[in-house]
Design an enzyme around this catalytic site. Structure first.
Site, PDB file in Angstrom:
ATOM      1  N   TYR A  26      -7.438   5.686  -0.386  1.00 48.04           N
ATOM      2  CA  TYR A  26      -6.197   5.592  -1.167  1.00 48.04           C
ATOM      3  C   TYR A  26      -5.690   6.987  -1.545  1.00 48.04           C
ATOM      4  O   TYR A  26      -4.507   7.288  -1.415  1.00 48.04           O
ATOM      5  CB  TYR A  26      -6.492   4.746  -2.403  1.00 48.04           C
ATOM      6  CG  TYR A  26      -5.310   4.343  -3.242  1.00 48.04           C
ATOM      7  CD1 TYR A  26      -4.406   3.382  -2.809  1.00 48.04           C
ATOM      8  CD2 TYR A  26      -5.117   4.898  -4.512  1.00 48.04           C
ATOM      9  CE1 TYR A  26      -3.337   2.987  -3.609  1.00 48.04           C
ATOM     10  CE2 TYR A  26      -4.054   4.499  -5.314  1.00 48.04           C
ATOM     11  CZ  TYR A  26      -3.171   3.537  -4.856  1.00 48.04           C
ATOM     12  OH  TYR A  26      -2.118   3.143  -5.660  1.00 48.04           O
TER      13      TYR A  26
HETATM   14  N1  LIG Z   1      -0.549  -0.629 -10.669  1.00 48.27           N
HETATM   15  C1  LIG Z   1      -1.065   0.591 -10.639  1.00 48.27           C
HETATM   16  O1  LIG Z   1      -1.956   0.935 -11.420  1.00 48.27           O
HETATM   17  C2  LIG Z   1      -0.564   1.595  -9.632  1.00 48.27           C
HETATM   18  C3  LIG Z   1      -0.804   2.950  -9.878  1.00 48.27           C
HETATM   19  C4  LIG Z   1      -0.354   3.887  -8.961  1.00 48.27           C
HETATM   20  C5  LIG Z   1       0.329   3.474  -7.838  1.00 48.27           C
HETATM   21  N2  LIG Z   1       0.560   2.160  -7.626  1.00 48.27           N
HETATM   22  C6  LIG Z   1       1.280   1.785  -6.415  1.00 48.27           C
HETATM   23  O2  LIG Z   1       2.396   1.019  -6.787  1.00 48.27           O
HETATM   24  C7  LIG Z   1       2.731   0.150  -5.705  1.00 48.27           C
HETATM   25  C8  LIG Z   1       2.925  -1.254  -6.243  1.00 48.27           C
HETATM   26  O3  LIG Z   1       1.697  -1.715  -6.740  1.00 48.27           O
HETATM   27  P1  LIG Z   1       1.577  -2.825  -7.888  1.00 48.27           P
HETATM   28  O4  LIG Z   1       0.806  -2.220  -8.960  1.00 48.27           O
HETATM   29  O5  LIG Z   1       2.896  -3.417  -8.170  1.00 48.27           O
HETATM   30  O6  LIG Z   1       0.620  -3.859  -7.145  1.00 48.27           O
HETATM   31  P2  LIG Z   1       0.779  -5.404  -6.823  1.00 48.27           P
HETATM   32  O7  LIG Z   1      -0.491  -5.791  -6.153  1.00 48.27           O
HETATM   33  O8  LIG Z   1       1.202  -6.134  -8.027  1.00 48.27           O
HETATM   34  O9  LIG Z   1       1.960  -5.408  -5.766  1.00 48.27           O
HETATM   35  C9  LIG Z   1       1.807  -4.866  -4.483  1.00 48.27           C
HETATM   36  C10 LIG Z   1       2.587  -5.749  -3.520  1.00 48.27           C
HETATM   37  O10 LIG Z   1       2.481  -5.146  -2.214  1.00 48.27           O
HETATM   38  C11 LIG Z   1       2.295  -6.188  -1.285  1.00 48.27           C
HETATM   39  N3  LIG Z   1       1.647  -5.675  -0.100  1.00 48.27           N
HETATM   40  C12 LIG Z   1       0.395  -5.184   0.019  1.00 48.27           C
HETATM   41  N4  LIG Z   1       0.146  -4.830   1.283  1.00 48.27           N
HETATM   42  C13 LIG Z   1       1.277  -5.100   1.988  1.00 48.27           C
HETATM   43  C14 LIG Z   1       1.648  -4.972   3.342  1.00 48.27           C
HETATM   44  N5  LIG Z   1       0.784  -4.516   4.250  1.00 48.27           N
HETATM   45  N6  LIG Z   1       2.889  -5.331   3.716  1.00 48.27           N
HETATM   46  C15 LIG Z   1       3.762  -5.823   2.814  1.00 48.27           C
HETATM   47  N7  LIG Z   1       3.460  -5.997   1.513  1.00 48.27           N
HETATM   48  C16 LIG Z   1       2.238  -5.647   1.113  1.00 48.27           C
HETATM   49  C17 LIG Z   1       1.428  -7.208  -2.008  1.00 48.27           C
HETATM   50  O11 LIG Z   1       1.504  -8.493  -1.401  1.00 48.27           O
HETATM   51  C18 LIG Z   1       1.994  -7.171  -3.415  1.00 48.27           C
HETATM   52  O12 LIG Z   1       3.017  -8.116  -3.604  1.00 48.27           O
HETATM   53  C19 LIG Z   1       1.610   0.283  -4.676  1.00 48.27           C
HETATM   54  O13 LIG Z   1       2.029   1.154  -3.643  1.00 48.27           O
HETATM   55  C20 LIG Z   1       0.497   0.917  -5.465  1.00 48.27           C
HETATM   56  O14 LIG Z   1      -0.366   1.663  -4.637  1.00 48.27           O
HETATM   57  C21 LIG Z   1       0.130   1.207  -8.504  1.00 48.27           C
END
Ligand SMILES: NC(=O)c1ccc[n+]([C@@H]2O[C@H](COP(=O)([O-])OP(=O)(O)OC[C@H]3O[C@@H](n4cnc5c(N)ncnc54)[C@H](O)[C@@H]3O)[C@@H](O)[C@H]2O)c1
Length: 258
Positions: A165
């Site tokens: 990641y």
């Molecule tokens: N929540 C956190 O703590 C956090 C922190 C830093 C970065 N992020 C980043 O923020 C973004 C959103 O994450 P979130 O927290 O909303 O998570 P989440 O799991 O709630 O949402 C992520 C979404 O991405 C979709 N997804 C995953 N792989 C996929 C693929 N191959 N093709 C299409 N869709 C796909 C999932 O089905 C899900 O609906 C991500 O890129 C994550 O890495 C999140």
């Protein structure tokens, strides 16, 4: 500046915006907020029922949205989806790429299975690159576009025992920096966003020691909320974000102050 002109800068009226990861968490919050500001939002996700729920919540309050099922680690399907949106809607004003997943956590780098490592890079980095490649010709033709790539604090600082990641998200930050300079005179901005821990389902399977480490690093002493992240994304994807490009915005409760 009059109120009307100021509002016009953050309005998405008449725009078509593609939001990936729109079935959940940050992507859902961003899709809903951007829809309330006037865009037709294409809610893209692997998870069809989740994307449909986001669309339903937007339609319920009088917004415009459609869902599309896509695995962003499939280059051909990205290209097909972007072409079909362009054929139908004749434009894509903003790409907000929130799809992503953490992959293995709580594991030393040498213990990570290579297939698992590659899959994290394919989704979190290659998917972001392929989406950008697909929308750029459309945005160049329009002489307007906004690209928002949701990276992570993991890409700026590195979290222990999350090597795939960290690698993908820091690659994404580097990708954004260089591409921004290629398109800086085309009316297009591309920026990354580096959230710290946000209260979404993504953290459900994260190893407890990794999660505790990440939360302990946040001076605000709490997790961020998806609605807080959506606000900064809505700015980054709007006309108002016209003179900042190649940058990685922070939303980390004070963890990163650079
Ligand atoms: N929540 C956190 O703590 C956090 C922190 C830093 C970065 N992020 C980043 O923020 C973004 C959103 O994450 P979130 O927290 O909303 O998570 P989440 O799991 O709630 O949402 C992520 C979404 O991405 C979709 N997804 C995953 N792989 C996929 C693929 N191959 N093709 C299409 N869709 C796909 C999932 O089905 C899900 O609906 C991500 O890129 C994550 O890495 C999140």
């Amino acid at each position: 500046m009059s109120d009307d002109i100021a509002f016009e800068q953050i309005s998405y009226s008449g725009q078509v915006v593609v939001v990936t990861g729109a079935a959940s968490g940050i992507g859902r919050a961003a899709a809903e907020l951007i829809a309330t500001r006037g865009a037709k939002v294409i809610c893209v996700d692997l998870n069809q029922s989740g994307a449909d729920e986001t669309v339903a919540s937007i339609l319920k309050v009088g917004g415009k949205a459609e869902s599309a099922v896509l695995d962003i680690s499939d280059q051909k399907k990205i290209s097909d989806l972007v072409s079909s949106i362009n054929n139908k809607d004749k434009r894509i004003d903003a790409l907000i790429n929130c799809a992503g997943y953490p992959g293995p956590t709580g594991k030393f780098v040498e213990d990570i299975n290579w297939d698992d490592f590659q899959k994290v890079i394919a989704v979190n980095l290659f998917g972001a690159i392929w989406l950008t490649q697909a929308v750029l010709p459309i945005m160049k033709r329009q002489k307007y576009g906004r690209i928002v790539q949701v990276a992570s604090i993991a890409g700026k600082e590195g979290n222990p025992k999350m090597a795939p990641y960290n690698t993908a998200k820091s690659g994404l930050i580097g990708f954004v920096k260089g591409v921004a300079k290629e398109i800086a005179t085309d009316g297009i901005t591309i920026n990354a966003l580096a959230p710290a821990v946000i209260a979404t389902p993504i953290n459900v399977n994260t190893a407890k020691e990794t999660l505790d480490y990440m939360i302990s690093k946040i001076p605000a002493g709490r997790l961020g909320e998806p609605s807080e992240v959506a606000e900064i994304i809505a700015f980054m994807g709007s006309k108002a974000c016209s003179f900042t490009t190649g940058f990685t915005f922070d939303i980390s409760g004070g963890r990163a102050t650079y």
